[in-house]
Scaffold this motif. Structure first.
Motif, mmCIF file in Angstrom:
data_model
loop_
_atom_site.group_PDB
_atom_site.id
_atom_site.type_symbol
_atom_site.label_atom_id
_atom_site.label_comp_id
_atom_site.label_asym_id
_atom_site.label_seq_id
_atom_site.Cartn_x
_atom_site.Cartn_y
_atom_site.Cartn_z
ATOM 1 N N TYR A 34 7.166 41.696 50.025
ATOM 2 C CA TYR A 34 8.205 42.439 49.322
ATOM 3 C C TYR A 34 8.313 43.844 49.902
ATOM 4 N N GLN A 35 9.329 44.059 50.717
ATOM 5 C CA GLN A 35 9.479 45.330 51.395
ATOM 6 C C GLN A 35 10.380 46.289 50.642
ATOM 7 N N THR A 36 11.021 45.811 49.580
ATOM 8 C CA THR A 36 11.903 46.654 48.772
ATOM 9 C C THR A 36 11.365 46.771 47.361
ATOM 10 N N THR A 37 11.292 47.989 46.855
ATOM 11 C CA THR A 37 10.834 48.235 45.488
ATOM 12 C C THR A 37 11.960 48.876 44.694
ATOM 13 N N LYS A 38 12.245 48.316 43.529
ATOM 14 C CA LYS A 38 13.284 48.854 42.660
ATOM 15 C C LYS A 38 12.745 48.979 41.236
ATOM 16 N N PRO A 39 13.377 49.828 40.401
ATOM 17 C CA PRO A 39 12.915 50.008 39.018
ATOM 18 C C PRO A 39 13.065 48.728 38.193
ATOM 19 N N LEU A 40 12.090 48.477 37.335
ATOM 20 C CA LEU A 40 12.157 47.338 36.419
ATOM 21 C C LEU A 40 13.266 47.546 35.393
ATOM 22 N N GLU A 41 13.438 48.794 34.961
ATOM 23 C CA GLU A 41 14.483 49.111 33.986
ATOM 24 C C GLU A 41 15.864 48.970 34.627
ATOM 25 N N ASN A 42 16.778 48.406 33.866
ATOM 26 C CA ASN A 42 18.159 48.228 34.334
ATOM 27 C C ASN A 42 18.207 47.497 35.674
ATOM 28 N N MET A 43 17.389 46.462 35.802
ATOM 29 C CA MET A 43 17.260 45.777 37.077
ATOM 30 C C MET A 43 18.504 44.977 37.463
ATOM 31 N N GLY A 44 19.322 44.611 36.491
ATOM 32 C CA GLY A 44 20.534 43.877 36.801
ATOM 33 C C GLY A 44 20.244 42.496 37.359
ATOM 34 N N GLU A 45 21.098 42.035 38.254
ATOM 35 C CA GLU A 45 20.926 40.709 38.836
ATOM 36 C C GLU A 45 19.707 40.694 39.755
ATOM 37 N N ILE A 46 18.894 39.658 39.633
ATOM 38 C CA ILE A 46 17.663 39.550 40.414
ATOM 39 C C ILE A 46 17.986 39.339 41.892
ATOM 40 N N GLU A 47 17.332 40.115 42.735
ATOM 41 C CA GLU A 47 17.505 40.003 44.177
ATOM 42 C C GLU A 47 16.257 39.387 44.800
ATOM 43 N N ASN A 119 -4.387 34.297 39.620
ATOM 44 C CA ASN A 119 -3.583 33.293 38.923
ATOM 45 C C ASN A 119 -3.833 33.369 37.428
ATOM 46 N N ASP A 120 -2.762 33.241 36.641
ATOM 47 C CA ASP A 120 -2.865 33.296 35.185
ATOM 48 C C ASP A 120 -1.964 32.230 34.589
ATOM 49 N N THR A 121 -2.555 31.251 33.943
ATOM 50 C CA THR A 121 -1.776 30.184 33.312
ATOM 51 C C THR A 121 -2.018 30.150 31.806
ATOM 52 N N THR A 122 -2.670 31.190 31.269
ATOM 53 C CA THR A 122 -3.046 31.174 29.859
ATOM 54 C C THR A 122 -2.160 32.048 28.981
ATOM 55 N N SER A 123 -1.325 32.884 29.566
ATOM 56 C CA SER A 123 -0.551 33.840 28.778
ATOM 57 C C SER A 123 0.398 33.150 27.811
ATOM 58 N N LYS A 124 0.346 33.543 26.559
ATOM 59 C CA LYS A 124 1.241 33.010 25.543
ATOM 60 C C LYS A 124 2.374 33.995 25.234
ATOM 61 N N ILE A 125 2.212 35.240 25.696
ATOM 62 C CA ILE A 125 3.198 36.292 25.455
ATOM 63 C C ILE A 125 3.592 36.906 26.785
ATOM 64 N N SER A 126 4.867 37.206 26.945
ATOM 65 C CA SER A 126 5.332 37.851 28.173
ATOM 66 C C SER A 126 6.533 38.739 27.856
ATOM 67 N N LEU A 127 6.437 40.021 28.262
ATOM 68 C CA LEU A 127 7.516 40.974 28.007
ATOM 69 C C LEU A 127 7.758 41.832 29.243
ATOM 70 N N SER A 128 9.016 41.931 29.661
ATOM 71 C CA SER A 128 9.332 42.825 30.775
ATOM 72 C C SER A 128 10.750 43.399 30.695
ATOM 73 N N TRP A 129 11.460 43.091 29.627
ATOM 74 C CA TRP A 129 12.806 43.626 29.442
ATOM 75 C C TRP A 129 12.677 44.952 28.679
ATOM 76 N N ILE A 130 13.015 46.042 29.349
ATOM 77 C CA ILE A 130 12.877 47.377 28.760
ATOM 78 C C ILE A 130 14.247 47.878 28.304
ATOM 79 N N HIS A 131 14.338 48.213 27.013
ATOM 80 C CA HIS A 131 15.586 48.726 26.451
ATOM 81 C C HIS A 131 15.594 50.256 26.465
ATOM 82 N N PRO A 132 16.774 50.876 26.466
ATOM 83 C CA PRO A 132 16.873 52.343 26.486
ATOM 84 C C PRO A 132 16.222 52.985 25.267
#
Length: 209
Positions: A34-47, A119-132
């Motif tokens: 991954y040679q490009t880094t962008k903010p997680l917030e307001n990420m828009g369409e996934i590239e 590797n992680d296959t045990t997670s029951k919770i996942s959050l990454s959508w950040i609101h204003p």
């Protein structure tokens, strides 16, 4: 949110897919792939081949253990920020585990090991959508800070629910207001009760760690 697009329309199916495809790789691989880094917030369409980074460490502020003790049920969760590689892109994400007790039934995943790498296959919770930064509609009493959204998975019923969290202080107790809810797609025809073993409601959880 990058992994749960259209969550308000297809939460159940997307959340299940989300937990099935989570894969993790060493951080050293970021520079190699991954040679490009962008903010997680307001990420828009996934590239493709982009690392969506939590630049402002918003997710860090939600790490820790939280607890709700009655009436009606007991609920505890533990959250941890990790780096996640998902197929053709990667992101920072908050993952977690929980314990839920109601009517004598104890569903306990707190012994799960949340392994960030490789590797992680045990997670029951996942959050990454950040609101204003604003008071969310589900919690007018919450702080006017950024709040987060994602999903929580119940392996027993093989269903998922939308999970929203915002920071709140009650008296001198710091914590989060939590709203777990099912969308229409999570309820099948003929079901008369909530078809999931999770606290589908809106409640305050005290931060205990």
């Amino acid at each position: 949110m990058c992994l749960l697009p259209n969550i308000n329309k297809q939460a159940d199916s997307v959340i299940k897919i989300y937990f099935l495809i989570l894969l993790f790789i060493p951080l050293s691989a970021i520079a190699q792939v991954y040679q490009t880094t962008k903010p997680l917030e307001n990420m828009g369409e996934i590239e493709h081949l982009v690392y969506y980074k939590d630049m402002n460490n918003v997710l860090n502020g939600f790490e820790g253990a939280y607890e709700y003790t009655g009436p009606g049920f007991y609920f505890k969760m533990e959250l941890k920020k990790i780096f996640s590689n998902v197929d053709y892109f990667c992101e920072d994400v908050l993952v977690g585990k929980y314990r839920y007790i109601k009517d004598g039934v104890d569903i306990d995943y707190m012994s799960d090991n949340l392994i960030a790498l490789p590797n992680d296959t045990t997670s029951k919770i996942s959050l990454s959508w950040i609101h204003p930064a604003q008071q969310p509609l589900f919690c007018p009493q919450c702080l006017s800070e950024k709040w987060i959204e994602g999903g929580i998975f119940d392996p027993v019923t093989d269903k998922g629910a939308v999970l929203r969290m915002a920071k709140r202080t009650v008296g001198s107790q710091q914590g989060v207001q939590v709203w777990l809810h099912l969308e229409v797609t999570g309820i099948e025809a003929g079901e008369t009760e909530v078809p999931i073993q999770l606290p589908i409601s809106n409640f305050f959880m005290a931060k205990i760690q």
